[in-house]
Motif scaffolding. Structure first.
Motif, PDB file in Angstrom:
ATOM      1  N   PRO A   1       1.830  -6.393  -3.446  1.00 54.47           N
ATOM      2  CA  PRO A   1       2.138  -5.299  -4.444  1.00 54.47           C
ATOM      3  C   PRO A   1       2.890  -5.799  -5.670  1.00 54.47           C
ATOM      4  O   PRO A   1       2.993  -5.010  -6.865  1.00 54.47           O
ATOM      5  CB  PRO A   1       3.556  -4.808  -3.576  1.00 54.47           C
ATOM      6  CG  PRO A   1       3.812  -5.443  -2.798  1.00 54.47           C
ATOM      7  CD  PRO A   1       2.689  -6.504  -2.346  1.00 54.47           C
ATOM      8  N   VAL A   2       3.279  -7.113  -5.677  1.00 55.62           N
ATOM      9  CA  VAL A   2       3.842  -7.781  -6.992  1.00 55.62           C
ATOM     10  C   VAL A   2       3.031  -8.823  -7.606  1.00 55.62           C
ATOM     11  O   VAL A   2       2.523  -9.531  -6.957  1.00 55.62           O
ATOM     12  CB  VAL A   2       5.273  -8.428  -6.513  1.00 55.62           C
ATOM     13  CG1 VAL A   2       6.145  -8.919  -7.592  1.00 55.62           C
ATOM     14  CG2 VAL A   2       6.095  -7.574  -5.832  1.00 55.62           C
ATOM     15  N   GLU A   3       2.805  -8.488  -8.850  1.00 57.77           N
ATOM     16  CA  GLU A   3       1.713  -9.332  -9.568  1.00 57.77           C
ATOM     17  C   GLU A   3       2.594 -10.826  -9.575  1.00 57.77           C
ATOM     18  O   GLU A   3       3.694 -11.158  -9.879  1.00 57.77           O
ATOM     19  CB  GLU A   3       1.823  -8.890 -10.865  1.00 57.77           C
ATOM     20  CG  GLU A   3       0.891  -9.362 -11.714  1.00 57.77           C
ATOM     21  CD  GLU A   3       0.735  -8.684 -13.047  1.00 57.77           C
ATOM     22  OE1 GLU A   3       1.212  -9.201 -14.027  1.00 57.77           O
ATOM     23  OE2 GLU A   3      -0.295  -7.920 -13.289  1.00 57.77           O
ATOM     24  N   GLY A   4       1.859 -11.972  -9.277  1.00 59.81           N
ATOM     25  CA  GLY A   4       2.130 -13.181  -9.224  1.00 59.81           C
ATOM     26  C   GLY A   4       2.759 -13.880  -8.124  1.00 59.81           C
ATOM     27  O   GLY A   4       3.221 -15.006  -8.052  1.00 59.81           O
ATOM     28  N   ILE A   5       2.995 -12.926  -7.089  1.00 56.23           N
ATOM     29  CA  ILE A   5       3.731 -13.361  -5.850  1.00 56.23           C
ATOM     30  C   ILE A   5       2.813 -13.079  -4.640  1.00 56.23           C
ATOM     31  O   ILE A   5       2.426 -12.147  -4.415  1.00 56.23           O
ATOM     32  CB  ILE A   5       5.279 -12.638  -5.680  1.00 56.23           C
ATOM     33  CG1 ILE A   5       6.173 -13.061  -6.811  1.00 56.23           C
ATOM     34  CG2 ILE A   5       5.815 -13.059  -4.348  1.00 56.23           C
ATOM     35  CD1 ILE A   5       7.342 -12.318  -6.796  1.00 56.23           C
ATOM     36  N   ASP A   6       2.652 -14.190  -3.783  1.00 51.98           N
ATOM     37  CA  ASP A   6       1.727 -14.083  -2.824  1.00 51.98           C
ATOM     38  C   ASP A   6       2.390 -13.637  -1.431  1.00 51.98           C
ATOM     39  O   ASP A   6       2.481 -14.324  -0.398  1.00 51.98           O
ATOM     40  CB  ASP A   6       0.955 -15.401  -2.447  1.00 51.98           C
ATOM     41  CG  ASP A   6       0.001 -15.301  -1.624  1.00 51.98           C
ATOM     42  OD1 ASP A   6      -0.831 -14.169  -1.567  1.00 51.98           O
ATOM     43  OD2 ASP A   6      -0.467 -16.541  -0.914  1.00 51.98           O
ATOM     44  N   VAL A   7       2.911 -12.327  -1.232  1.00 49.15           N
ATOM     45  CA  VAL A   7       3.468 -11.918  -0.281  1.00 49.15           C
ATOM     46  C   VAL A   7       2.966 -10.487  -0.110  1.00 49.15           C
ATOM     47  O   VAL A   7       2.784  -9.727  -1.140  1.00 49.15           O
ATOM     48  CB  VAL A   7       5.177 -11.559  -0.418  1.00 49.15           C
ATOM     49  CG1 VAL A   7       5.738 -11.188   0.777  1.00 49.15           C
ATOM     50  CG2 VAL A   7       5.720 -13.240  -0.559  1.00 49.15           C
ATOM     51  N   ARG A   8       2.530 -10.193   0.786  1.00 49.64           N
ATOM     52  CA  ARG A   8       1.826  -8.832   1.330  1.00 49.64           C
ATOM     53  C   ARG A   8       2.724  -7.627   1.762  1.00 49.64           C
ATOM     54  O   ARG A   8       4.083  -7.911   1.819  1.00 49.64           O
ATOM     55  CB  ARG A   8       0.605  -9.025   2.372  1.00 49.64           C
ATOM     56  CG  ARG A   8       1.164  -9.387   3.652  1.00 49.64           C
ATOM     57  CD  ARG A   8       0.023  -9.351   4.448  1.00 49.64           C
ATOM     58  NE  ARG A   8       0.358  -9.838   5.840  1.00 49.64           N
ATOM     59  CZ  ARG A   8       1.192  -9.314   6.701  1.00 49.64           C
ATOM     60  NH1 ARG A   8       1.658  -8.133   6.233  1.00 49.64           N
ATOM     61  NH2 ARG A   8       1.802  -9.803   7.788  1.00 49.64           N
ATOM     62  N   ALA A   9       2.300  -6.550   1.316  1.00 51.80           N
ATOM     63  CA  ALA A   9       3.185  -5.426   1.450  1.00 51.80           C
ATOM     64  C   ALA A   9       3.133  -4.972   3.298  1.00 51.80           C
ATOM     65  O   ALA A   9       2.000  -5.034   3.730  1.00 51.80           O
ATOM     66  CB  ALA A   9       2.677  -4.280   0.826  1.00 51.80           C
ATOM     67  N   LEU A  10       4.162  -4.655   3.934  1.00 53.38           N
ATOM     68  CA  LEU A  10       4.002  -4.085   5.175  1.00 53.38           C
ATOM     69  C   LEU A  10       3.996  -2.536   5.017  1.00 53.38           C
ATOM     70  O   LEU A  10       3.176  -1.857   5.615  1.00 53.38           O
ATOM     71  CB  LEU A  10       5.465  -4.378   5.855  1.00 53.38           C
ATOM     72  CG  LEU A  10       5.722  -5.646   6.347  1.00 53.38           C
ATOM     73  CD1 LEU A  10       6.925  -6.212   7.079  1.00 53.38           C
ATOM     74  CD2 LEU A  10       4.451  -6.317   7.313  1.00 53.38           C
ATOM     75  N   ALA A  11       4.811  -2.059   4.129  1.00 50.34           N
ATOM     76  CA  ALA A  11       4.529  -0.586   4.020  1.00 50.34           C
ATOM     77  C   ALA A  11       4.917  -0.170   2.530  1.00 50.34           C
ATOM     78  O   ALA A  11       5.816  -0.865   1.915  1.00 50.34           O
ATOM     79  CB  ALA A  11       5.674   0.282   4.665  1.00 50.34           C
ATOM     80  N   VAL A  12       4.369   0.632   2.004  1.00 45.81           N
ATOM     81  CA  VAL A  12       4.577   1.270   0.545  1.00 45.81           C
ATOM     82  C   VAL A  12       4.549   2.854   0.384  1.00 45.81           C
ATOM     83  O   VAL A  12       3.828   3.509   1.081  1.00 45.81           O
ATOM     84  CB  VAL A  12       3.549   0.843  -0.473  1.00 45.81           C
ATOM     85  CG1 VAL A  12       3.921   1.357  -1.635  1.00 45.81           C
ATOM     86  CG2 VAL A  12       3.587  -0.708  -0.444  1.00 45.81           C
ATOM     87  N   SER A  13       5.626   3.463  -0.157  1.00 48.61           N
ATOM     88  CA  SER A  13       5.603   4.831  -0.301  1.00 48.61           C
ATOM     89  C   SER A  13       5.909   5.163  -1.681  1.00 48.61           C
ATOM     90  O   SER A  13       6.799   4.702  -2.353  1.00 48.61           O
ATOM     91  CB  SER A  13       6.853   5.509   0.485  1.00 48.61           C
ATOM     92  OG  SER A  13       6.329   5.404   2.002  1.00 48.61           O
ATOM     93  N   PRO A  14       5.267   6.214  -2.405  1.00 47.44           N
ATOM     94  CA  PRO A  14       5.327   6.532  -3.783  1.00 47.44           C
ATOM     95  C   PRO A  14       6.771   7.302  -3.809  1.00 47.44           C
ATOM     96  O   PRO A  14       6.891   8.285  -3.000  1.00 47.44           O
ATOM     97  CB  PRO A  14       4.061   7.301  -3.921  1.00 47.44           C
ATOM     98  CG  PRO A  14       3.752   7.800  -2.761  1.00 47.44           C
ATOM     99  CD  PRO A  14       4.064   6.747  -1.854  1.00 47.44           C
ATOM    100  N   ILE A  15       7.254   7.041  -4.914  1.00 51.32           N
ATOM    101  CA  ILE A  15       8.391   8.204  -5.278  1.00 51.32           C
ATOM    102  C   ILE A  15       7.844   9.101  -6.217  1.00 51.32           C
ATOM    103  O   ILE A  15       7.572   8.898  -7.267  1.00 51.32           O
ATOM    104  CB  ILE A  15       9.689   7.137  -5.980  1.00 51.32           C
ATOM    105  CG1 ILE A  15      10.081   6.017  -5.279  1.00 51.32           C
ATOM    106  CG2 ILE A  15      10.885   8.056  -6.395  1.00 51.32           C
ATOM    107  CD1 ILE A  15      10.892   5.016  -5.939  1.00 51.32           C
ATOM    108  N   ILE A  16       8.171  10.380  -5.612  1.00 60.63           N
ATOM    109  CA  ILE A  16       7.479  11.589  -6.249  1.00 60.63           C
ATOM    110  C   ILE A  16       8.767  12.485  -6.802  1.00 60.63           C
ATOM    111  O   ILE A  16       9.914  12.801  -5.926  1.00 60.63           O
ATOM    112  CB  ILE A  16       6.659  12.219  -5.418  1.00 60.63           C
ATOM    113  CG1 ILE A  16       5.433  11.357  -5.008  1.00 60.63           C
ATOM    114  CG2 ILE A  16       6.094  13.492  -6.206  1.00 60.63           C
ATOM    115  CD1 ILE A  16       4.388  11.877  -4.088  1.00 60.63           C
ATOM    116  N   SER A  17       8.939  12.807  -7.956  1.00 59.34           N
ATOM    117  CA  SER A  17       9.810  13.466  -8.767  1.00 59.34           C
ATOM    118  C   SER A  17       9.355  14.518  -9.547  1.00 59.34           C
ATOM    119  O   SER A  17       8.643  14.377 -10.522  1.00 59.34           O
ATOM    120  CB  SER A  17      11.002  12.413  -9.384  1.00 59.34           C
ATOM    121  OG  SER A  17      11.743  13.431 -10.088  1.00 59.34           O
ATOM    122  N   GLY A  18       9.531  15.773  -9.120  1.00 60.23           N
ATOM    123  CA  GLY A  18       9.176  16.716 -10.003  1.00 60.23           C
ATOM    124  C   GLY A  18       7.683  16.729 -10.210  1.00 60.23           C
ATOM    125  O   GLY A  18       6.753  17.342 -11.026  1.00 60.23           O
TER     126      GLY A  18
END
Length: 178
Positions: A123-140
């Motif tokens: 999820p982070v550019e330039g860092i070789d660590v993978r995501a376990l879980a991701v949730s979008p922040i939705i507002s309005g």
């Protein structure tokens, strides 16, 4: 401040066009809000507005809480970069951009959970660590960022508790932005 060598004129309605090259480099899209600052030297500065960045203290506290409860590093993003981290080096992650994979996931408005099958992503550019879980922040109704748990380089998968904490933190931050 870095000079670009590009000059634009203000039109009769008071508008100025931000060149395509700058919009692409700074990831400014049509409809993105910009903050306008002025200096005593007569400079006018445009900065991308981030409602999540405005909540940086709350985002940091949320990251710390879910990292402790979930037992894994937590990262909170706005639409462009890392806003808060817990469980990893703040210096290494500070102000890093979202990866293209995370941007695409957010555009499709979906969550992600790594269960051991299927493709993982960083999820982070330039860092070789993978995501376990991701949730979008939705507002309005708009995507304003994301909350993520990070794995290591091992084969660890997301737990049900981590997936739920990730979603709960995203919902909480979305309500705070409103």
């Amino acid at each position: 401040m870095k000079a670009t060598g590009i000059v634009r004129r203000i039109d009769d309605l008071g508008r100025v066009v931000i060149p395509k090259e700058i919009r692409r480099t700074m990831r400014i899209r049509e409809g993105d809000p910009l903050e306008i600052y002025t200096t005593s030297d007569g400079e006018v500065i445009f900065k991308k507005y981030s409602p999540i960045d405005e909540l940086s203290d709350g985002a940091l506290q949320a990251a710390e809480v879910i990292s402790k409860l979930g037992g894994a590093p937590a990262v909170i993003f706005d639409k462009d970069h890392v806003v808060a981290v817990s469980g990893v080096s703040k210096k290494e992650y500070s102000q890093r951009r979202l990866s293209r994979a995370l941007e695409e996931m957010l555009e499709s408005r979906r969550s992600y959970e790594y269960r051991g099958s299927g493709e993982s992503f960083r999820p982070v550019e330039g860092i070789d660590v993978r995501a376990l879980a991701v949730s979008p922040i939705i507002s309005g109704g708009d995507i304003t960022g994301a909350v993520a748990f990070l794995g290591g380089k091992d084969d660890r998968t997301v737990t049900d508790d981590q997936a739920m904490l990730c979603k709960a933190a995203a919902m909480f931050l979305g309500k705070q932005v409103e």
